[in-house]
Design a protein around this motif. Structure first.
Motif, PDB file in Angstrom:
ATOM      1  N   LEU A 148       0.816  -1.204   0.000  1.00 17.48           N
ATOM      2  CA  LEU A 148       0.000   0.000   0.000  1.00 17.48           C
ATOM      3  C   LEU A 148       0.857   1.264   0.000  1.00 17.48           C
ATOM      4  O   LEU A 148       0.537   2.247  -0.666  1.00 17.48           O
ATOM      5  N   GLN A 149       1.970   1.239   0.720  1.00 17.40           N
ATOM      6  CA  GLN A 149       2.781   2.431   0.927  1.00 17.40           C
ATOM      7  C   GLN A 149       3.851   2.637  -0.143  1.00 17.40           C
ATOM      8  O   GLN A 149       4.197   3.779  -0.452  1.00 17.40           O
ATOM      9  N   LEU A 150       4.366   1.553  -0.706  1.00 14.05           N
ATOM     10  CA  LEU A 150       5.482   1.645  -1.638  1.00 14.05           C
ATOM     11  C   LEU A 150       5.061   1.306  -3.059  1.00 14.05           C
ATOM     12  O   LEU A 150       4.217   0.438  -3.278  1.00 14.05           O
ATOM     13  N   ARG A 151       5.676   1.985  -4.013  1.00  6.90           N
ATOM     14  CA  ARG A 151       5.480   1.655  -5.420  1.00  6.90           C
ATOM     15  C   ARG A 151       6.285   0.409  -5.769  1.00  6.90           C
ATOM     16  O   ARG A 151       7.205   0.012  -5.015  1.00  6.90           O
TER      17      ARG A 151
ATOM     18  N   GLY B 295       9.871   3.202  -4.379  1.00  5.89           N
ATOM     19  CA  GLY B 295       9.634   4.568  -3.939  1.00  5.89           C
ATOM     20  C   GLY B 295       8.330   4.690  -3.178  1.00  5.89           C
ATOM     21  O   GLY B 295       7.537   3.742  -3.090  1.00  5.89           O
ATOM     22  N   LEU B 296       8.077   5.868  -2.643  1.00  2.62           N
ATOM     23  CA  LEU B 296       6.872   6.080  -1.850  1.00  2.62           C
ATOM     24  C   LEU B 296       5.655   6.332  -2.731  1.00  2.62           C
ATOM     25  O   LEU B 296       5.685   7.179  -3.621  1.00  2.62           O
TER      26      LEU B 296
ATOM     27  N   LEU C  45       6.019   4.414   9.700  1.00  2.00           N
ATOM     28  CA  LEU C  45       7.440   4.080   9.646  1.00  2.00           C
ATOM     29  C   LEU C  45       7.670   2.598   9.894  1.00  2.00           C
ATOM     30  O   LEU C  45       8.788   2.111   9.696  1.00  2.00           O
ATOM     31  N   GLU C  46       6.647   1.906  10.315  1.00  2.00           N
ATOM     32  CA  GLU C  46       6.776   0.472  10.572  1.00  2.00           C
ATOM     33  C   GLU C  46       7.023  -0.263   9.257  1.00  2.00           C
ATOM     34  O   GLU C  46       6.248  -0.149   8.303  1.00  2.00           O
ATOM     35  N   GLY C  47       8.111  -0.997   9.186  1.00  2.00           N
ATOM     36  CA  GLY C  47       8.419  -1.756   7.989  1.00  2.00           C
ATOM     37  C   GLY C  47       9.032  -0.946   6.862  1.00  2.00           C
ATOM     38  O   GLY C  47       9.345  -1.503   5.808  1.00  2.00           O
ATOM     39  N   LEU C  48       9.223   0.359   7.057  1.00  2.00           N
ATOM     40  CA  LEU C  48       9.851   1.163   6.010  1.00  2.00           C
ATOM     41  C   LEU C  48      11.310   0.737   5.878  1.00  2.00           C
ATOM     42  O   LEU C  48      12.024   0.638   6.873  1.00  2.00           O
TER      43      LEU C  48
ATOM     44  N   LEU D 275       9.432   4.515  18.036  1.00  2.00           N
ATOM     45  CA  LEU D 275       9.947   3.167  18.288  1.00  2.00           C
ATOM     46  C   LEU D 275      10.218   2.437  16.971  1.00  2.00           C
ATOM     47  O   LEU D 275      11.233   1.749  16.824  1.00  2.00           O
ATOM     48  N   HIS D 276       9.309   2.567  16.011  1.00  2.00           N
ATOM     49  CA  HIS D 276       9.536   1.939  14.699  1.00  2.00           C
ATOM     50  C   HIS D 276      10.842   2.446  14.092  1.00  2.00           C
ATOM     51  O   HIS D 276      11.653   1.670  13.576  1.00  2.00           O
ATOM     52  N   ALA D 277      11.045   3.765  14.147  1.00  2.00           N
ATOM     53  CA  ALA D 277      12.231   4.357  13.528  1.00  2.00           C
ATOM     54  C   ALA D 277      13.500   3.978  14.282  1.00  2.00           C
ATOM     55  O   ALA D 277      14.529   3.671  13.664  1.00  2.00           O
ATOM     56  N   LEU D 278      13.456   4.015  15.596  1.00  2.00           N
ATOM     57  CA  LEU D 278      14.638   3.672  16.387  1.00  2.00           C
ATOM     58  C   LEU D 278      15.072   2.239  16.130  1.00  2.00           C
ATOM     59  O   LEU D 278      16.274   1.945  16.017  1.00  2.00           O
ATOM     60  N   ARG D 279      14.119   1.328  16.015  1.00  2.00           N
ATOM     61  CA  ARG D 279      14.470  -0.069  15.723  1.00  2.00           C
ATOM     62  C   ARG D 279      15.073  -0.181  14.323  1.00  2.00           C
ATOM     63  O   ARG D 279      16.093  -0.849  14.126  1.00  2.00           O
ATOM     64  N   THR D 280      14.446   0.468  13.361  1.00  2.00           N
ATOM     65  CA  THR D 280      14.926   0.388  11.985  1.00  2.00           C
ATOM     66  C   THR D 280      16.344   0.942  11.867  1.00  2.00           C
ATOM     67  O   THR D 280      17.183   0.398  11.133  1.00  2.00           O
ATOM     68  N   LEU D 281      16.631   2.010  12.593  1.00  2.00           N
ATOM     69  CA  LEU D 281      17.946   2.654  12.526  1.00  2.00           C
ATOM     70  C   LEU D 281      18.964   1.999  13.446  1.00  2.00           C
ATOM     71  O   LEU D 281      20.106   2.442  13.520  1.00  2.00           O
TER      72      LEU D 281
END
Length: 329
Positions: free
Chosen positions: A4-7, A11-12, A18-21, A184-190
């Motif tokens: 749904l979020q990504l092409r 791309g967006l 941010l979850e799963g990005l 939290l999503h971003a901190l985990r991803t980074l």
């Protein structure tokens, strides 16, 4: 969510969570936001970037900071901006959220910045958006991805891009906070080295939200040696009565004052998404002190949102609508 979020090219298509990005995409947005910082402050060099495109702030819930920030971000890129207060207009007349969006899309709106009180409401609209790009400006307690983006930008400016070395603490009402979830999503991803959480048991969600976090019951212990403290607003409008005995007791147990902040690592920074409840979550001396980056967060909001709008609405990324749209004269 990625479908749904990504092409298909990665791309967006929308900016919903941010979850799963993918980490590379998140870091590229942060890089671009940093590069846009100068233009975020009344710059004119990019005023042709989104010329002829229209961004609608479609808010089903009140907002000051987020809506103002998106309005400035779109203007800095040269887009036309429409502010539509759905909470006091169409919905009071019985119109559905989707019909409101379709009506505005038929007027030539290219992107919608949407805030909604219901979890998942923006996702539901994105699934039927007719080719318009949708940005989640906060839905219920589920997500606030642009706030998460600007928070990571602020932290990276002060602490560098290598988050693996960082010990981070999140304090307060995590249960009701969409900001907390996106952070939290971003901190985990980074790849944050350690994420601690502290708050009343009644205001902490389950392991589905806090997986990978270290729960520390007492704030004096939780703040020991951390590099960043994310303070959260006590969201009394979203909680049932009785979860917090009193505001005085809350500040005594979970408020950040100078004495507690001295337990953190040298040079630790303090973040807060606002609005601040002074004397409830945070003391004046901390909110206004040298270690506070709260106003930096506000300033970074425009650049971060410019980066998202640019990624979604660059002409080469523009999506054709799948239902009829009025032609522009």
């Amino acid at each position: 969510m990625s479908d749904l979020q990504l092409r298909p090219d990665g791309g967006l298509r929308h900016f919903l969570t941010l979850e799963g990005l993918p980490r590379a995409l998140l870091e590229s947005l942060l890089d671009r936001a940093q590069a846009l910082r100068d233009e975020a402050f009344s710059g004119v060099a990019l005023r042709n970037r989104l010329l002829g495109q229209t961004v609608c702030n479609l808010f089903f819930e009140p907002s000051t900071r987020t809506r103002s920030s998106f309005q400035l971000a779109a203007a800095r890129l040269g887009a036309d901006v429409l502010n539509f207060d759905a909470a006091s207009a169409s919905t009071k007349k019985g119109e559905t959220d989707l019909d409101t969006l379709k009506t505005l899309r038929a007027m030539g709106v290219d992107a919608f910045v949407i805030r909604h009180a219901q979890d998942g409401a923006v996702d539901a609209l994105a699934d039927r958006a007719g080719g318009a790009a949708l940005i989640n400006a906060g839905d219920g307690r589920r997500a606030h991805p642009t706030q998460g983006l600007l928070d990571m930008l602020t932290l990276r400016q002060r602490k560098g891009a290598d988050f693996s070395r960082l010990r981070v603490l999140m304090v307060g009402d995590i249960l009701h906070s969409r900001v907390a979830r996106s952070d939290l999503h971003a901190l985990r991803t980074l790849g944050a080295g350690e994420i601690r959480v502290c708050g009343p048991d009644a205001l902490l969600p389950g392991d589905d939200v806090l997986h990978g976090c270290v729960r520390v019951p007492r704030l004096d212990e939780a703040v020991e040696g951390v590099d960043a403290v994310f303070m959260l607003r006590l969201q009394r409008e979203r909680m049932v009565e009785g979860l917090v005995p009193s505001l005085d007791d809350y500040f005594r147990d979970y408020g950040l004052d100078p004495a507690r902040l001295r337990r953190a690592a040298p040079g630790a920074v303090v973040l807060h998404p606002g609005p601040i409840n002074r004397g409830v979550e945070i003391a004046d001396a901390v909110a206004d002190g040298a270690q506070s980056v709260i106003l930096d967060q506000v300033a970074n909001g425009v650049a971060a949102r410019m980066a998202v709008l640019e990624a979604l609405l660059e002409p080469s990324h523009h999506l054709q609508p799948t239902f009829p749209v009025a032609r522009r004269a």
